[in-house]
Design an enzyme around this catalytic site. Structure first.
Site, PDB file in Angstrom:
ATOM      1  CG  ASP A  53      15.161   2.141  -8.295  1.00  0.00           C
ATOM      2  OD1 ASP A  53      16.000   2.336  -7.378  1.00  0.00           O
ATOM      3  OD2 ASP A  53      13.855   2.199  -8.068  1.00  0.00           O
TER       4      ASP A  53
ATOM      5  CE  LYS B  72      -3.983   1.731   2.412  1.00  0.00           C
ATOM      6  NZ  LYS B  72      -4.941   1.511   3.282  1.00  0.00           N
ATOM      7  N   GLY B  73       0.353   2.187  -0.855  1.00  0.00           N
ATOM      8  CA  GLY B  73       1.239   3.568  -1.060  1.00  0.00           C
ATOM      9  C   GLY B  73       0.210   4.700  -0.688  1.00  0.00           C
TER      10      GLY B  73
ATOM     11  CG  PHE C 296      -0.518   8.855  -5.195  1.00  0.00           C
ATOM     12  CD1 PHE C 296      -1.233   9.602  -4.337  1.00  0.00           C
ATOM     13  CD2 PHE C 296       0.768   9.202  -4.943  1.00  0.00           C
ATOM     14  CE1 PHE C 296      -0.975  10.926  -3.924  1.00  0.00           C
ATOM     15  CE2 PHE C 296       1.399  10.490  -4.540  1.00  0.00           C
ATOM     16  CZ  PHE C 296       0.403  11.250  -4.144  1.00  0.00           C
ATOM     17  CB  ALA C 297      -0.587   2.427  -6.223  1.00  0.00           C
TER      18      ALA C 297
ATOM     19  CE  LYS D 131       1.939   0.012  -7.396  1.00  0.00           C
ATOM     20  NZ  LYS D 131       3.159  -0.177  -6.502  1.00  0.00           N
TER      21      LYS D 131
END
EC number: 2.7.11.1
Length: 788
Positions: A175, A61-62, A64-65, A82
């Site tokens: 990354d 969980k973030g 915006f998503a 996602k």
């Protein structure tokens, strides 16, 4: 697959033009009314759906998503979905998101997370991807310590093969780090998170500073422009060092200190590292990017091919796509799809429900999974129970051979976005029965050290996993387990020399190291003080910080790395509280030192305050980077230097194991069993047994007591420490301590599990949210007070 595509345009990273739906497909996408995820409140037994996917639980969980574990209804395959809220992203972040999707569409490698389907509505983007159930390499290292060189070689060959494949396609990842390397059920590498990737052209320099500072190349710190592949090569060197040593080659208490160490290019060589591995590192970690080795050269290195003399690592050759597999085609025809739309979706690379079904029918989630495909019928009778009826043009498919029960409108409407349909309880029950127990998958893993990168006959399909590498998840004897699981090597002390073990090697890129050859099979039980270290002086008067940043600051971006269910992960940590002071680790996570960031993100406030780059004022956000509970042996590093915080400049990912109806922080009811359900369900609840799974455990939290007695003892200790808890499953408690919104607030799981092959039960701790300091304090206290 790539032959049918035009080259990806290199996105101007400063361009803020509003993206359109055309970024995702050549044909217009269906609108939001084409997709309806059912609300879980419609029925106590129902689960929400997105298209052809039943959403099982939130696994990340973030801001915006969310990332949810889901099951494809037609094939029974597990996937990671996602779910990105596009309304929360600015135009620049949206462009990067769409670029990430475009890049994922052209990548087809057995060690890269596969994209199956893209579903887009006006406000939301759904990315359906391969589910990597083994978790992150980062967590594996925290739980098990450094890898032996044989195991590290198997993993690293897969990593190099995948990254070189990207470079073949003129794509640079930018990354690469242990957190973005996932493990599947067979412990094979899956590279994830292409959010900062871009297409490169030699001579057309990139200039964006993005990535995780400990893995960032020196030219990034200097603000120099770069071609692309050379920054990935440097990051791979850091990853190799991390796999073999369990620590980072360049580190510091703040960003300024880290920058100085990277620019000096000095790193210590552990005594147990072989000469061949040391020599290979020198090809990666070279300050001058023009002298850094290419991955084609790296593939021929001696260390890379030890034990693989007859199978030297070579660039991956992508096979021609197989779009006419008769077995899968016939299965899909029996579901109600037409041959024409199957071919149209595959040849046109639609990444719609048709293509996803075809891909998943041939996709093996594990080596142990057979070729038998269990298809789930979708009888028309189920429509009568639907609480969210489908659009009138949508006709339910059936596994019947009659293809007439099939809609035809999506052939003219472009890529179809599946609708959400309700299904009967019976159908849901059948799907649940088809789910393979995690412990069965865990216990059945093969143990082999080879790591061949096979040719895949179809993008994402029949992707024969590389022969699984040895898993160190098996429960060892007490003495061996303690020493092997002692996590990561001591961080090089600042301003003071460390005790050496007879020989010290301070390696500078291009210089000759004084390290003698050492066997890679050094016993893991060797005392911790027998480690080489370096004393690094700090020059506070030097220029600090990042290179010149872009004028347009980047907002947090979504990461498409699918997360795994943490409960059955091999890296779910137990709290080790036995004996003296816990060991320290170099691997705190959730701190800014490990955060992926973009050049536009500023850190002046922290630098002005002279705060360590892992210690900053606490964030009030409810989306703190709650991660897996960590063993006691990694806690003192957090105590001495780092405090977990929500500093990720992407999504602050949070692993949850909670019902869909729960969100953020909620008050937990003490010891309440779910009141819903019938007598049969209650009877099954009473007869439930502890799960048998591998997790990191200590003698303090293992016992021969009966599971019910252990649960009573756990509740007693929780009550004594003013902890609230809720019985989530018969042997799993969701616990809470502290005041919501304050730094001391933490949520975690406590579960009584059976230790495989031992007549013992253990207590598994797993943090859900809150800082590592808060979790460490309460978890250690509880573990010490348990009388098991």
């Amino acid at each position: 697959m790539s032959s049918a595509r035009t080259p990806l345009p290199t996105l101007n990273e400063r361009d803020t033009e509003q993206p359109t739906l055309g970024h995702l497909d050549s044909k217009p996408s269906s609108k939001s009314n084409m997709i309806r995820g059912r609300n879980s409140a419609t029925s106590a037994d129902e689960q929400p759906h997105i298209g052809n996917y039943r959403l099982l639980k939130t696994i990340g969980k973030g801001n915006f998503a969310k990332v949810k574990l889901a099951r494809h209804i037609l094939t029974g395959k597990e996937v990671a979905v996602k779910i990105i809220d596009k309304t929360q992203l600015n135009s620049s972040s949206l462009q990067k998101l769409f670029r990430e999707v475009r890049i994922m569409k052209v990548l087809n490698h057995p060690n890269i997370v596969k994209l199956f389907e893209v579903i887009e509505t006006e406000k939301t983007l759904y990315l359906v991807m391969e589910y990597a159930s083994g978790g992150e390499v980062f967590d594996y290292l925290v739980a098990h310590g450094r890898m032996k060189e044989k195991e590290a070689r198997a993993k690293f060959r897969q990593i190099v093969s995948a990254v070189q494949y990207c470079h073949q396609k003129f794509i640079v990842h930018r990354d690469l780090k242990a957190e973005n390397l996932l493990l599947d059920a067979d412990m094979n590498i899956k590279i994830a998170d292409f959010g900062f990737s871009n297409e490169f052209t030699f001579g057309n320099k990139l200039d964006t500073f993005c990535g995780s500072p400990p893995y960032a190349a020196p030219e990034l710190f200097q603000g120099k422009k770069y071609d692309g592949p050379e920054v990935d090569v440097w990051s791979l060197g850091v990853i190799l060092y991390t796999l073999v040593s369990g620590s980072l080659p360049f580190d510091g208490q703040n960003l300024k200190e880290l920058r100085e160490r990277v620019l000096r290019g000095k790193y210590r060589i552990p005594f147990y590292m072989s000469t061949d591995c040391e020599n290979l590192l020198k090809k990666f970690l070279i300050l001058n990017p023009s002298k850094r080795g290419t991955l084609e050269q790296i593939m021929k290195d001696r260390w890379m091919n030890v034990g693989h003399e007859d199978d030297e690592l070579k660039p991956y050759v992508e096979p021609l796509p197989d779009y006419k597999d008769p077995r899968r085609t016939e299965l899909m025809v029996s579901m109600g799809y037409t041959r024409e739309e199957i071919q149209d979706s595959l040849v046109g690379q639609r990444y719609n429900e048709v293509m996803a079904t075809y891909l998943l029918l041939g996709y093996k989630s594990s080596e142990l999974e057979g070729d038998t495909i269990t298809l789930k019928p979708r009888p028309s009778a189920d429509l009568t129970n639907s609480s969210a009826p489908s659009p009138s043009h949508k006709v339910q498919r059936s596994v019947s051979a009659n293809p007439k029960q099939r809609r035809f409108s999506d052939q003219a409407a472009g890529p179809a976005i599946p609708t959400s349909n309700s299904y009967s309880k019976k159908t849901q029950s059948n799907n649940a029965e088809n789910k393979r127990p995690e412990e069965d998958r865990e216990s059945g893993r093969k143990a082999s050290s080879t790591a061949k990168v096979p040719a895949s006959p179809l993008p994402g399909l029949e992707r024969k996993k590389t022969t699984p590498t040895p898993s160190t998840n098996s429960v060892l004897s007490t003495s061996t387990n303690r020493s092997r699981n002692s996590p990561l090597l001591e961080r090089a002390s600042l301003g003071q020399a460390s005790i050496q073990n007879g020989k010290d090697s301070l390696t500078m890129p291009g210089s000759r190291a004084s390290t003698a050859s050492a066997s890679a099979a050094v016993s893991a039980a060797r005392p911790r003080q027998h480690q080489k270290s370096m004393s690094a002086s700090v020059h506070p008067n030097k220029a600090s910080g990042l290179p010149p940043t872009e004028s347009n600051c980047e907002v947090p971006r979504p990461s498409t790395a699918p997360q795994r269910v943490p409960v059955a992960s091999p890296s779910a940590h137990n709290i080790s509280s036995s004996g003296g002071a816990p060991d320290r680790t170099n691997f705190p996570r959730g701190v800014s030192s490990r955060s992926t960031f973009h050049a536009g993100q500023l850190r002046q406030v922290r630098d002005q305050q002279n705060l360590p780059y892992g210690v900053t004022p606490a964030s009030p956000s409810g989306h703190s980077q709650g991660r897996r509970g960590a063993s006691g042996s990694i806690f003192s590093k957090f105590t001495s230097k780092f405090v977990r915080r929500n500093l990720s400049f992407r999504f602050a990912r949070r692993n949850l194991n909670e019902p869909e109806s729960k969100d953020r922080v909620e008050t937990l009811r003490p010891h309440v069993v779910g009141s819903g359900g019938n007598d049969k369900e209650k009877e099954e609840f009473r007869e439930a047994k502890p799960r048998s799974l591998r997790f990191t455990w200590s003698m303090k939290t293992t016992s021969s007591m009966e599971p019910n007695e252990m649960m009573r003892e756990i509740r007693k200790v929780l009550d004594a420490n003013s902890c609230q808890s809720e019985l989530h499953e018969k042997y799993m408690l969701l616990c809470m301590h502290g005041t919501p919104g304050h730094e001391d607030f933490v949520q975690w799981e406590m579960e009584v599990c059976k230790l495989p092959r031992l007549s013992l039960n253990g207590v598994r701790f797993k943090r859900i949210s809150g800082t590592s300091m808060a979790f460490k304090n309460i978890a250690s206290k509880i573990a010490n007070e348990l009388k098991l």
